[in-house]
Design a protein around this motif. Structure first.
Motif, PDB file in Angstrom:
ATOM      1  N   ALA A 111      43.549  54.993  50.746  1.00 31.44           N
ATOM      2  CA  ALA A 111      42.864  56.271  50.484  1.00 31.44           C
ATOM      3  C   ALA A 111      41.739  56.122  49.458  1.00 31.44           C
ATOM      4  O   ALA A 111      41.630  56.897  48.515  1.00 31.44           O
ATOM      5  N   GLY A 112      40.915  55.113  49.653  1.00 31.52           N
ATOM      6  CA  GLY A 112      39.743  54.944  48.790  1.00 31.52           C
ATOM      7  C   GLY A 112      40.030  54.282  47.448  1.00 31.52           C
ATOM      8  O   GLY A 112      39.131  54.060  46.659  1.00 31.52           O
ATOM      9  N   LYS A 113      41.310  53.936  47.193  1.00 29.09           N
ATOM     10  CA  LYS A 113      41.629  53.354  45.883  1.00 29.09           C
ATOM     11  C   LYS A 113      41.927  51.858  45.978  1.00 29.09           C
ATOM     12  O   LYS A 113      42.356  51.237  45.007  1.00 29.09           O
ATOM     13  N   GLY A 114      41.714  51.281  47.139  1.00 28.33           N
ATOM     14  CA  GLY A 114      42.159  49.903  47.359  1.00 28.33           C
ATOM     15  C   GLY A 114      41.212  48.831  46.879  1.00 28.33           C
ATOM     16  O   GLY A 114      41.605  47.671  46.763  1.00 28.33           O
ATOM     17  N   VAL A 115      39.940  49.203  46.617  1.00 30.83           N
ATOM     18  CA  VAL A 115      38.937  48.175  46.318  1.00 30.83           C
ATOM     19  C   VAL A 115      38.559  48.214  44.848  1.00 30.83           C
ATOM     20  O   VAL A 115      38.240  49.270  44.307  1.00 30.83           O
ATOM     21  N   VAL A 116      38.615  47.061  44.201  1.00 31.05           N
ATOM     22  CA  VAL A 116      38.126  46.957  42.824  1.00 31.05           C
ATOM     23  C   VAL A 116      37.015  45.914  42.789  1.00 31.05           C
ATOM     24  O   VAL A 116      37.174  44.812  43.310  1.00 31.05           O
ATOM     25  N   VAL A 117      35.876  46.311  42.229  1.00 38.77           N
ATOM     26  CA  VAL A 117      34.764  45.378  42.033  1.00 38.77           C
ATOM     27  C   VAL A 117      34.542  45.319  40.529  1.00 38.77           C
ATOM     28  O   VAL A 117      34.267  46.344  39.905  1.00 38.77           O
ATOM     29  N   THR A 118      34.700  44.154  39.941  1.00 37.41           N
ATOM     30  CA  THR A 118      34.654  44.080  38.473  1.00 37.41           C
ATOM     31  C   THR A 118      34.223  42.696  37.989  1.00 37.41           C
ATOM     32  O   THR A 118      34.446  41.700  38.675  1.00 37.41           O
ATOM     33  N   ARG A 119      33.639  42.664  36.775  1.00 34.80           N
ATOM     34  CA  ARG A 119      33.315  41.380  36.147  1.00 34.80           C
ATOM     35  C   ARG A 119      34.495  40.888  35.300  1.00 34.80           C
ATOM     36  O   ARG A 119      34.471  39.778  34.788  1.00 34.80           O
ATOM     37  N   ASP A 120      35.492  41.750  35.144  1.00 30.31           N
ATOM     38  CA  ASP A 120      36.620  41.460  34.266  1.00 30.31           C
ATOM     39  C   ASP A 120      37.730  40.761  35.077  1.00 30.31           C
ATOM     40  O   ASP A 120      38.385  41.376  35.910  1.00 30.31           O
ATOM     41  N   ARG A 121      37.921  39.471  34.802  1.00 33.49           N
ATOM     42  CA  ARG A 121      38.874  38.699  35.613  1.00 33.49           C
ATOM     43  C   ARG A 121      40.298  39.248  35.478  1.00 33.49           C
ATOM     44  O   ARG A 121      41.063  39.269  36.448  1.00 33.49           O
ATOM     45  N   ASP A 122      40.647  39.708  34.271  1.00 39.36           N
ATOM     46  CA  ASP A 122      42.003  40.239  34.069  1.00 39.36           C
ATOM     47  C   ASP A 122      42.238  41.495  34.913  1.00 39.36           C
ATOM     48  O   ASP A 122      43.303  41.683  35.492  1.00 39.36           O
ATOM     49  N   GLU A 123      41.212  42.346  34.978  1.00 42.86           N
ATOM     50  CA  GLU A 123      41.322  43.571  35.786  1.00 42.86           C
ATOM     51  C   GLU A 123      41.437  43.214  37.273  1.00 42.86           C
ATOM     52  O   GLU A 123      42.241  43.796  38.002  1.00 42.86           O
ATOM     53  N   ALA A 124      40.647  42.232  37.693  1.00 38.22           N
ATOM     54  CA  ALA A 124      40.693  41.788  39.096  1.00 38.22           C
ATOM     55  C   ALA A 124      42.088  41.254  39.420  1.00 38.22           C
ATOM     56  O   ALA A 124      42.687  41.611  40.443  1.00 38.22           O
ATOM     57  N   LEU A 125      42.606  40.426  38.516  1.00 37.68           N
ATOM     58  CA  LEU A 125      43.924  39.823  38.739  1.00 37.68           C
ATOM     59  C   LEU A 125      45.013  40.902  38.764  1.00 37.68           C
ATOM     60  O   LEU A 125      45.889  40.902  39.637  1.00 37.68           O
ATOM     61  N   ALA A 126      44.924  41.844  37.812  1.00 39.78           N
ATOM     62  CA  ALA A 126      45.949  42.898  37.737  1.00 39.78           C
ATOM     63  C   ALA A 126      45.965  43.720  39.025  1.00 39.78           C
ATOM     64  O   ALA A 126      47.033  44.034  39.563  1.00 39.78           O
ATOM     65  N   HIS A 127      44.774  44.070  39.548  1.00 38.05           N
ATOM     66  CA  HIS A 127      44.718  44.841  40.798  1.00 38.05           C
ATOM     67  C   HIS A 127      45.300  44.024  41.951  1.00 38.05           C
ATOM     68  O   HIS A 127      46.093  44.529  42.750  1.00 38.05           O
ATOM     69  N   ALA A 128      44.926  42.754  42.012  1.00 42.92           N
ATOM     70  CA  ALA A 128      45.391  41.896  43.110  1.00 42.92           C
ATOM     71  C   ALA A 128      46.919  41.788  43.105  1.00 42.92           C
ATOM     72  O   ALA A 128      47.560  41.830  44.149  1.00 42.92           O
ATOM     73  N   LEU A 129      47.490  41.685  41.901  1.00 42.85           N
ATOM     74  CA  LEU A 129      48.949  41.513  41.810  1.00 42.85           C
ATOM     75  C   LEU A 129      49.705  42.771  42.227  1.00 42.85           C
ATOM     76  O   LEU A 129      50.861  42.713  42.624  1.00 42.85           O
ATOM     77  N   LYS A 130      49.014  43.916  42.152  1.00 40.50           N
ATOM     78  CA  LYS A 130      49.657  45.177  42.563  1.00 40.50           C
ATOM     79  C   LYS A 130      49.745  45.303  44.087  1.00 40.50           C
ATOM     80  O   LYS A 130      50.493  46.118  44.608  1.00 40.50           O
ATOM     81  N   CYS A 131      48.912  44.541  44.796  1.00 37.47           N
ATOM     82  CA  CYS A 131      48.868  44.657  46.263  1.00 37.47           C
ATOM     83  C   CYS A 131      49.849  43.662  46.872  1.00 37.47           C
ATOM     84  O   CYS A 131      50.038  42.569  46.345  1.00 37.47           O
ATOM     85  N   LYS A 132      50.419  44.071  47.997  1.00 36.81           N
ATOM     86  CA  LYS A 132      51.335  43.162  48.679  1.00 36.81           C
ATOM     87  C   LYS A 132      50.552  41.977  49.273  1.00 36.81           C
ATOM     88  O   LYS A 132      50.910  40.824  49.110  1.00 36.81           O
ATOM     89  N   ARG A 133      49.477  42.331  49.949  1.00 42.10           N
ATOM     90  CA  ARG A 133      48.582  41.324  50.499  1.00 42.10           C
ATOM     91  C   ARG A 133      47.183  41.748  50.103  1.00 42.10           C
ATOM     92  O   ARG A 133      46.866  42.943  50.129  1.00 42.10           O
ATOM     93  N   VAL A 134      46.345  40.808  49.734  1.00 41.09           N
ATOM     94  CA  VAL A 134      45.066  41.181  49.168  1.00 41.09           C
ATOM     95  C   VAL A 134      43.961  40.275  49.713  1.00 41.09           C
ATOM     96  O   VAL A 134      44.188  39.084  49.938  1.00 41.09           O
ATOM     97  N   VAL A 135      42.811  40.888  49.973  1.00 41.15           N
ATOM     98  CA  VAL A 135      41.650  40.111  50.407  1.00 41.15           C
ATOM     99  C   VAL A 135      40.719  39.984  49.205  1.00 41.15           C
ATOM    100  O   VAL A 135      40.337  40.987  48.600  1.00 41.15           O
ATOM    101  N   ILE A 136      40.388  38.750  48.852  1.00 41.80           N
ATOM    102  CA  ILE A 136      39.460  38.501  47.742  1.00 41.80           C
ATOM    103  C   ILE A 136      38.203  37.908  48.351  1.00 41.80           C
ATOM    104  O   ILE A 136      38.278  36.974  49.157  1.00 41.80           O
ATOM    105  N   GLU A 137      37.061  38.511  48.029  1.00 41.13           N
ATOM    106  CA  GLU A 137      35.868  38.066  48.738  1.00 41.13           C
ATOM    107  C   GLU A 137      34.648  37.946  47.851  1.00 41.13           C
ATOM    108  O   GLU A 137      34.609  38.418  46.720  1.00 41.13           O
ATOM    109  N   GLU A 138      33.661  37.322  48.430  1.00 42.84           N
ATOM    110  CA  GLU A 138      32.370  37.096  47.801  1.00 42.84           C
ATOM    111  C   GLU A 138      31.702  38.446  47.531  1.00 42.84           C
ATOM    112  O   GLU A 138      31.813  39.366  48.340  1.00 42.84           O
TER     113      GLU A 138
END
Ligand code: AMP
Ligand code: GLY
Length: 414
Positions: free
Chosen positions: A149-176
């Motif tokens: 519902a529009g909350k699934g994507v995080v775009v950030t320069r902060d690696r910790d924030e990126a990692l924290a979001h990724a860990l919350k997802c069951k399966r996650v796509v990380i992209e360029e």
């Protein structure tokens, strides 16, 4: 033709007006609809996550066509159930709606179809996630694989924030990270033929100058005077047609609206995401500009008969601005009373999240109203939209004042 329109937002309000304006549409029903739609269609309360209720209503009303607005019932497979009881549906099957329901699935189909998109890794362990983040470096793009519902994507320069979001997802796509202006370009498909609509641009961030959190969309405009002149042709050839061919080849033809979210990068157009339904609020600028009768168009798509159809557009521009409730998107306040809506020529006010309480119109959602102005150019369309929205009262509400601003300035320079 009797039509059932499923959904309750500004998108459905605009679609409903378009459907109803086509003489082929003899009766229009909406479920659940909203107070704006209720002005011209019979509305039936219904929970859109209840597939059986949608099918039962469509059967009871004996409709010839069902048009499904939001993604949830599509990903739940409502189109398959409706087709199984002989009702034509504008909207993809459960299998085809996976293009929106799973980012990983969309990536696989794009790879097989040769469609340009960001390089990516699909990860399910911390080890995989950390490796992927290090390969791409900042800015990090981290996408929950499933519907969010529009909350699934995080775009950030902060690696910790990126990692924290990724860990919350069951399966996650990380992209360029894709650098370049974003464009929404929709195709209407019957499973084998796809017709491209004209492009629109939406504004995803909550506040001016693209600040603040991502939202469902705070405004949109069309056409795009700054876009390359071959954008429709180019997107058709490189994105829309190959996707439709690939989905058909897999035995899961895509019937409905394929929404390509594009980034126009220095290395060409690349797909950011697909949605499998009309965009909101892009629909609120595209439908007022579309001259082709909508009910017949969507019926032809639903009955696999689009070959030879072309779209006819008004030589005008449209700008839409969303009136959001206080606290949107994080904690929108609902229940506030909306004052009398202005009536201005060449302005349409679509209900996005409203309800009636004791004859009064109240805010019910984060995005409450979407105000579209049309005009000979973006400047005129903008002026009308802003004149109207500035006259609407809802305590604590806000809107972005810069929707289509740069494009209208650029247009004057041309
Ligand atoms: P989505 O939910 O996929 O539309 O993503 C929300 C927003 O995140 C998009 O509209 C983009 O602004 C941004 N975004 C998603 N993917 C990328 C990417 N690969 N590069 C840059 N921005 C992205
Ligand atoms: N405007 C973005 C969306 O409909 O998802």
């Amino acid at each position: 033709m009797k039509i059932l329109l499923v959904g309750s937002g500004g998108r459905e309000h605009a679609l409903g007006l378009g459907l109803q304006a086509d003489p082929e549409c003899t009766e229009l029903f909406a479920a659940p609809g909203n107070p704006g739609i209720a002005e011209f269609a019979q509305c039936y309360p219904l929970d859109i996550s209840d597939n059986a209720a949608i099918v039962a209503l469509a059967e009871k009303l004996d409709v010839d066509l069902a048009v499904i607005g939001p993604e949830l019932p599509l990903v739940n497979g409502v189109a398959d159930l409706l087709r199984a009881v002989g009702i034509a549906v504008f909207g993809p099957s459960k299998a085809a709606a996976q293009l929106e329901g799973s980012k990983n699935f969309a990536k696989e189909v794009m790879a097989d179809a040769g469609v340009p998109t960001a390089r990516s890794f699909t990860c399910s362990t911390q080890d995989q996630i950390e490796k992927a983040l290090d390969i791409f470096d900042a800015p990090y793009v981290v996408k929950d694989d499933g519907l969010a519902a529009g909350k699934g994507v995080v775009v950030t320069r902060d690696r910790d924030e990126a990692l924290a979001h990724a860990l919350k997802c069951k399966r996650v796509v990380i992209e360029e990270f894709l650098d370049g202006p974003e464009v929404s370009l929709f195709g209407i498909s019957d499973g084998k033929t796809i017709i491209a609509m004209q492009p629109a641009q939406d504004f995803k961030r909550a506040f001016e100058n693209d600040k603040g959190p991502n939202t469902g969309g705070m405004g949109a405009y069309s056409p795009l005077p700054w876009a390359p002149s071959d954008i429709i042709e180019d997107t058709y050839t490189k994105v829309l047609a190959p996707m439709i061919t690939e989905m058909a080849a897999r035995g899961t033809p895509f019937v409905g609206l394929l929404y390509a979210g594009l980034a126009l990068t220095n290395h060409g157009t690349k797909v950011i995401e697909f949605n499998t339904r009309f965009g909101d609020p892009e629909t609120q600028v595209l439908i007022p500009l579309l001259k082709t009768p909508l009910a017949s168009l969507l019926y032809r798509a639903a009955t696999r008969n689009l070959e030879g159809v072309t779209l006819d557009w008004r030589e005008e521009s449209a700008v839409t601005v969303v009136l959001a409730s206080q606290g949107y998107p994080d904690a929108p306040q609902t229940g506030g009373e909306i004052g009398q809506l202005p009536e201005i020529e060449n302005v349409s006010i679509y209900h996005s999240g409203t309800a009636r309480r004791d004859e009064k119109l109240i805010a019910q959602g984060g995005r409450t109203l979407t105000v579209t102005g049309t005009g000979l150019d973006l400047t005129e369309a903008r002026d009308r939209a802003y004149r109207a929205i500035s006259q609407i009262s809802l305590e604590g509400s806000f809107y972005r004042s810069d929707i289509a601003l740069n494009a209208s300035v650029a247009e004057k320079g041309n």
